[in-house]
Write a protein that holds these residues in place. Structure first.
Motif, PDB file in Angstrom:
ATOM      1  N   ASP A 105       0.815  -1.205   0.000  1.00  0.00           N
ATOM      2  CA  ASP A 105       0.000   0.000   0.000  1.00  0.00           C
ATOM      3  C   ASP A 105       0.854   1.262   0.000  1.00  0.00           C
ATOM      4  O   ASP A 105       0.427   2.319  -0.449  1.00  0.00           O
ATOM      5  N   GLY A 106       2.076   1.145   0.523  1.00  0.00           N
ATOM      6  CA  GLY A 106       2.942   2.304   0.593  1.00  0.00           C
ATOM      7  C   GLY A 106       2.490   3.284   1.662  1.00  0.00           C
ATOM      8  O   GLY A 106       1.586   3.009   2.440  1.00  0.00           O
ATOM      9  N   VAL A 107       3.153   4.414   1.711  1.00  0.00           N
ATOM     10  CA  VAL A 107       2.790   5.425   2.700  1.00  0.00           C
ATOM     11  C   VAL A 107       1.479   6.076   2.293  1.00  0.00           C
ATOM     12  O   VAL A 107       1.126   6.107   1.114  1.00  0.00           O
ATOM     13  N   PRO A 108       0.725   6.599   3.260  1.00  0.00           N
ATOM     14  CA  PRO A 108      -0.553   7.251   2.935  1.00  0.00           C
ATOM     15  C   PRO A 108      -0.350   8.460   2.024  1.00  0.00           C
ATOM     16  O   PRO A 108       0.678   9.135   2.074  1.00  0.00           O
ATOM     17  N   THR A 109      -1.355   8.716   1.190  1.00  0.00           N
ATOM     18  CA  THR A 109      -1.341   9.885   0.317  1.00  0.00           C
ATOM     19  C   THR A 109      -2.185  10.982   0.940  1.00  0.00           C
ATOM     20  O   THR A 109      -3.345  10.758   1.296  1.00  0.00           O
ATOM     21  N   VAL A 110      -1.593  12.166   1.071  1.00  0.00           N
ATOM     22  CA  VAL A 110      -2.269  13.310   1.670  1.00  0.00           C
ATOM     23  C   VAL A 110      -2.473  14.383   0.602  1.00  0.00           C
ATOM     24  O   VAL A 110      -1.523  14.776  -0.080  1.00  0.00           O
ATOM     25  N   LEU A 111      -3.705  14.843   0.447  1.00  0.00           N
ATOM     26  CA  LEU A 111      -4.023  15.957  -0.429  1.00  0.00           C
ATOM     27  C   LEU A 111      -4.051  17.236   0.400  1.00  0.00           C
ATOM     28  O   LEU A 111      -4.786  17.327   1.383  1.00  0.00           O
ATOM     29  N   LEU A 146      -9.288  14.367  -5.786  1.00  0.00           N
ATOM     30  CA  LEU A 146      -9.834  13.640  -4.642  1.00  0.00           C
ATOM     31  C   LEU A 146     -10.479  12.330  -5.097  1.00  0.00           C
ATOM     32  O   LEU A 146     -11.702  12.184  -5.112  1.00  0.00           O
ATOM     33  N   ASP A 147      -9.630  11.353  -5.449  1.00  0.00           N
ATOM     34  CA  ASP A 147     -10.134  10.054  -5.866  1.00  0.00           C
ATOM     35  C   ASP A 147      -9.716   9.008  -4.838  1.00  0.00           C
ATOM     36  O   ASP A 147      -9.235   9.332  -3.747  1.00  0.00           O
ATOM     37  N   GLU A 148      -9.866   7.734  -5.195  1.00  0.00           N
ATOM     38  CA  GLU A 148      -9.616   6.652  -4.227  1.00  0.00           C
ATOM     39  C   GLU A 148      -8.150   6.519  -3.850  1.00  0.00           C
ATOM     40  O   GLU A 148      -7.817   5.809  -2.892  1.00  0.00           O
ATOM     41  N   SER A 149      -7.246   7.183  -4.568  1.00  0.00           N
ATOM     42  CA  SER A 149      -5.830   7.114  -4.219  1.00  0.00           C
ATOM     43  C   SER A 149      -5.486   7.993  -3.024  1.00  0.00           C
ATOM     44  O   SER A 149      -4.432   7.842  -2.408  1.00  0.00           O
ATOM     45  N   VAL A 150      -6.364   8.932  -2.680  1.00  0.00           N
ATOM     46  CA  VAL A 150      -6.119   9.863  -1.572  1.00  0.00           C
ATOM     47  C   VAL A 150      -6.649   9.260  -0.272  1.00  0.00           C
ATOM     48  O   VAL A 150      -7.809   8.856  -0.188  1.00  0.00           O
ATOM     49  N   ASP A 151      -5.789   9.205   0.741  1.00  0.00           N
ATOM     50  CA  ASP A 151      -6.186   8.670   2.046  1.00  0.00           C
ATOM     51  C   ASP A 151      -6.681   9.758   2.990  1.00  0.00           C
ATOM     52  O   ASP A 151      -7.586   9.533   3.789  1.00  0.00           O
ATOM     53  N   ILE A 152      -6.066  10.938   2.904  1.00  0.00           N
ATOM     54  CA  ILE A 152      -6.377  12.024   3.822  1.00  0.00           C
ATOM     55  C   ILE A 152      -6.388  13.330   3.027  1.00  0.00           C
ATOM     56  O   ILE A 152      -5.508  13.556   2.191  1.00  0.00           O
ATOM     57  N   ALA A 153      -7.373  14.172   3.288  1.00  0.00           N
ATOM     58  CA  ALA A 153      -7.455  15.470   2.615  1.00  0.00           C
ATOM     59  C   ALA A 153      -7.488  16.580   3.653  1.00  0.00           C
ATOM     60  O   ALA A 153      -8.303  16.544   4.581  1.00  0.00           O
ATOM     61  N   ILE A 154      -6.599  17.555   3.495  1.00  0.00           N
ATOM     62  CA  ILE A 154      -6.588  18.748   4.334  1.00  0.00           C
ATOM     63  C   ILE A 154      -7.017  19.904   3.446  1.00  0.00           C
ATOM     64  O   ILE A 154      -6.267  20.337   2.559  1.00  0.00           O
ATOM     65  N   LEU A 155      -8.228  20.400   3.645  1.00  0.00           N
ATOM     66  CA  LEU A 155      -8.831  21.376   2.740  1.00  0.00           C
ATOM     67  C   LEU A 155      -8.986  22.725   3.423  1.00  0.00           C
ATOM     68  O   LEU A 155      -9.647  22.823   4.468  1.00  0.00           O
ATOM     69  N   ASN A 156      -8.372  23.761   2.819  1.00  0.00           N
ATOM     70  CA  ASN A 156      -8.609  25.103   3.313  1.00  0.00           C
ATOM     71  C   ASN A 156     -10.077  25.460   3.073  1.00  0.00           C
ATOM     72  O   ASN A 156     -10.626  25.201   1.997  1.00  0.00           O
ATOM     73  N   ARG A 157     -10.702  26.060   4.041  1.00  0.00           N
ATOM     74  CA  ARG A 157     -12.131  26.321   3.922  1.00  0.00           C
ATOM     75  C   ARG A 157     -12.442  27.352   2.841  1.00  0.00           C
ATOM     76  O   ARG A 157     -13.486  27.269   2.166  1.00  0.00           O
ATOM     77  N   THR A 158     -11.571  28.333   2.648  1.00  0.00           N
ATOM     78  CA  THR A 158     -11.858  29.424   1.712  1.00  0.00           C
ATOM     79  C   THR A 158     -11.137  29.239   0.381  1.00  0.00           C
ATOM     80  O   THR A 158     -10.555  30.178  -0.160  1.00  0.00           O
ATOM     81  N   VAL A 174     -20.201  11.572  -4.230  1.00  0.00           N
ATOM     82  CA  VAL A 174     -19.751  10.579  -5.221  1.00  0.00           C
ATOM     83  C   VAL A 174     -19.058   9.394  -4.547  1.00  0.00           C
ATOM     84  O   VAL A 174     -18.383   8.603  -5.185  1.00  0.00           O
ATOM     85  N   ASN A 175     -19.225   9.313  -3.216  1.00  0.00           N
ATOM     86  CA  ASN A 175     -18.723   8.183  -2.431  1.00  0.00           C
ATOM     87  C   ASN A 175     -17.208   8.096  -2.417  1.00  0.00           C
ATOM     88  O   ASN A 175     -16.646   7.006  -2.309  1.00  0.00           O
ATOM     89  N   GLN A 176     -16.524   9.227  -2.578  1.00  0.00           N
ATOM     90  CA  GLN A 176     -15.092   9.307  -2.332  1.00  0.00           C
ATOM     91  C   GLN A 176     -14.934   9.903  -0.944  1.00  0.00           C
ATOM     92  O   GLN A 176     -15.123  11.102  -0.758  1.00  0.00           O
ATOM     93  N   GLN A 177     -14.624   9.072   0.046  1.00  0.00           N
ATOM     94  CA  GLN A 177     -14.659   9.552   1.422  1.00  0.00           C
ATOM     95  C   GLN A 177     -13.354   9.284   2.157  1.00  0.00           C
ATOM     96  O   GLN A 177     -13.310   8.484   3.092  1.00  0.00           O
ATOM     97  N   PRO A 178     -12.260   9.923   1.719  1.00  0.00           N
ATOM     98  CA  PRO A 178     -11.060   9.853   2.545  1.00  0.00           C
ATOM     99  C   PRO A 178     -11.302  10.597   3.849  1.00  0.00           C
ATOM    100  O   PRO A 178     -12.283  11.322   3.988  1.00  0.00           O
ATOM    101  N   ALA A 179     -10.430  10.409   4.807  1.00  0.00           N
ATOM    102  CA  ALA A 179     -10.522  11.195   6.034  1.00  0.00           C
ATOM    103  C   ALA A 179     -10.272  12.661   5.694  1.00  0.00           C
ATOM    104  O   ALA A 179      -9.294  12.981   5.020  1.00  0.00           O
TER     105      ALA A 179
END
Length: 296
Positions: A105-111, A146-158, A174-179
Motif C-alpha cells: 500500500d505504501g505510505v498514505p497519500t495526503v491531499l 480527490l479520488d480513491e488514491s487519496v487517504d487524507i485530505a486537508i482542505l482550506n475552507r476558503t 460521489v462516495n469518495q470519502q477519505p478522512a
C-alpha cells in the motif's frame, strides 16, 4: 546498572510471537472488557482449554486482569492492564509497518488544498518525509484530485472556486470519502458543528498540530462508518465549544447537532442490543465450557 534485554529475547517478543495471545490482546483492546465466551467468539477456532491456558499465561505476565462479576452462574470478565495496552500499541505499530512496507500500500497519500502557495510549500515540506503529498491551489483542482488514491485530505475552507466545505460535500456525494480535515482561518461559528469533516483545524497551525491531526485521521480507516460518524460529531462539538466557550451550548445549531448525535448514538446502541440475545446465548455456552475446563 540494569542491562537492557536483547530485543530478540524479550518477554514481549515471546508473547507477541505466539498464535493466540496477540489476537486476544487485540480483541480486548478493541472491544473492552470481555467474558470468556466473548473471547472465544472473537477468536473463533480456539478451543476452551487453549483459550483458558492463554488467558492464564497473560494474567501471569500482568497483561490481562480477571474479574469475577457473578458467582451463580459463574461469570468472569477479562480486560487489559496498563502493560497490556502498551503491548497493543506495539501491535498497532507493527500493523502500520506492514501497511507501509509489506502489503504494497505504501505510505498514505495526503491531499493539501490551499490558495496560499507559501503555505502549500511549507505544509508539503513538513509532510514529505512520511507521506506522499499532492497539492491543489483551488477547489476544482482539489475535487479532481480527490479520488480513491487519496487517504487524507486537508482542505482550506476558503478555497477559490469551490470552498473546502463544497469539495468535502461533493466527495461524499460521489462516495469518495477519505478522512477529511477542514482548515479555517475565519471566525469559528456555532454552525461549524455541521461542517462535512472528520476534523476541524484552525489557522495558524504548527507542524506538530498538522502531523498529529494527520496521524489521527489515518486511524479512521479502521473505524466502522457509524463509529467514524460519531467520532466526527463529537469532535466538531468539542472544537466549537473550545473556541466559543460554553455559551455556545445554548445556540440552536449546537443544540440541533447534539440532538442529532444522540439520535445516531441511540441507533448504534439499538443495533448492538438487537444482537444481545445471541451474544448471551453464545456466552452462556462458552461459560459452561469454561466451568468444565476449570473443573477438569
Amino acid at each position: 546498572m540494569t542491562q537492557t534485554p536483547n530485543p530478540a529475547q524479550s518477554i514481549a517478543s515471546s508473547i507477541l510471537g505466539t498464535k493466540w495471545k496477540p489476537r486476544l490482546i487485540v480483541a480486548l483492546a478493541t472491544e473492552g472488557r470481555l467474558g470468556f465466551g466473548d473471547c472465544k467468539r472473537e477468536l473463533e477456532d480456539i478451543s476452551s482449554k487453549v483459550l483458558s491456558d492463554n488467558l492464564d499465561d497473560l494474567r501471569e505476565r500482568d497483561v490481562v486482569s480477571r474479574d469475577v462479576v457473578q458467582e451463580q452462574p459463574r461469570r468472569v470478565e477479562y480486560e487489559l492492564t496498563t502493560a497490556g495496552r502498551e503491548l497493543y500499541a506495539i501491535l498497532e505499530t507493527m500493523a502500520e509497518w506492514d501497511a507501509t512496507y509489506v502489503t504494497g500500500d505504501g505510505v498514505p497519500t495526503v491531499l493539501l488544498a490551499d490558495d496560499d502557495p507559501r503555505l502549500l510549500e511549507l505544509y508539503s515540506l513538513w509532510l514529505v518525509a512520511d507521506y506522499d503529498v499532492v497539492t491543489a491551489a483551488n477547489g476544482q483542482e482539489a475535487l479532481d484530485l480527490l479520488d480513491e488514491s487519496v487517504d487524507i485530505a486537508i482542505l482550506n475552507r476558503t478555497l477559490p472556486g469551490l470552498s473546502g466545505d463544497e469539495v468535502a460535500t461533493a466527495a461524499i456525494t460521489v462516495n469518495q470519502q477519505p478522512a477529511i480535515a477542514i482548515l479555517t482561518s475565519t471566525q469559528v461559528s456555532p454552525t461549524d458543528v455541521s461542517l462535512p469533516a472528520d476534523r476541524l483545524l484552525r489557522k495558524p497551525i504548527t507542524k506538530g498540530e498538522l502531523l498529529d491531526a494527520i496521524a489521527d485521521l489515518s486511524r479512521l480507516a479502521t473505524d466502522a462508518p457509524i463509529a467514524r460518524e460519531v467520532r466526527a460529531r463529537h469532535h466538531r462539538l468539542a472544537f466549537v465549544e473550545t473556541h466559543l466557550g460554553s455559551a455556545v451550548k445554548t445556540t440552536a445549531p449546537y443544540r440541533r447537532a447534539t440532538e442529532e448525535l444522540e439520535r445516531v448514538e441511540a441507533e448504534r446502541t439499538a443495533a448492538l442490543e438487537a444482537r444481545e440475545p445471541w451474544r448471551r446465548l453464545l456466552e452462556a455456552e462458552a461459560n459452561s465450557e469454561e466451568t468444565d475446563t476449570e473443573s477438569s
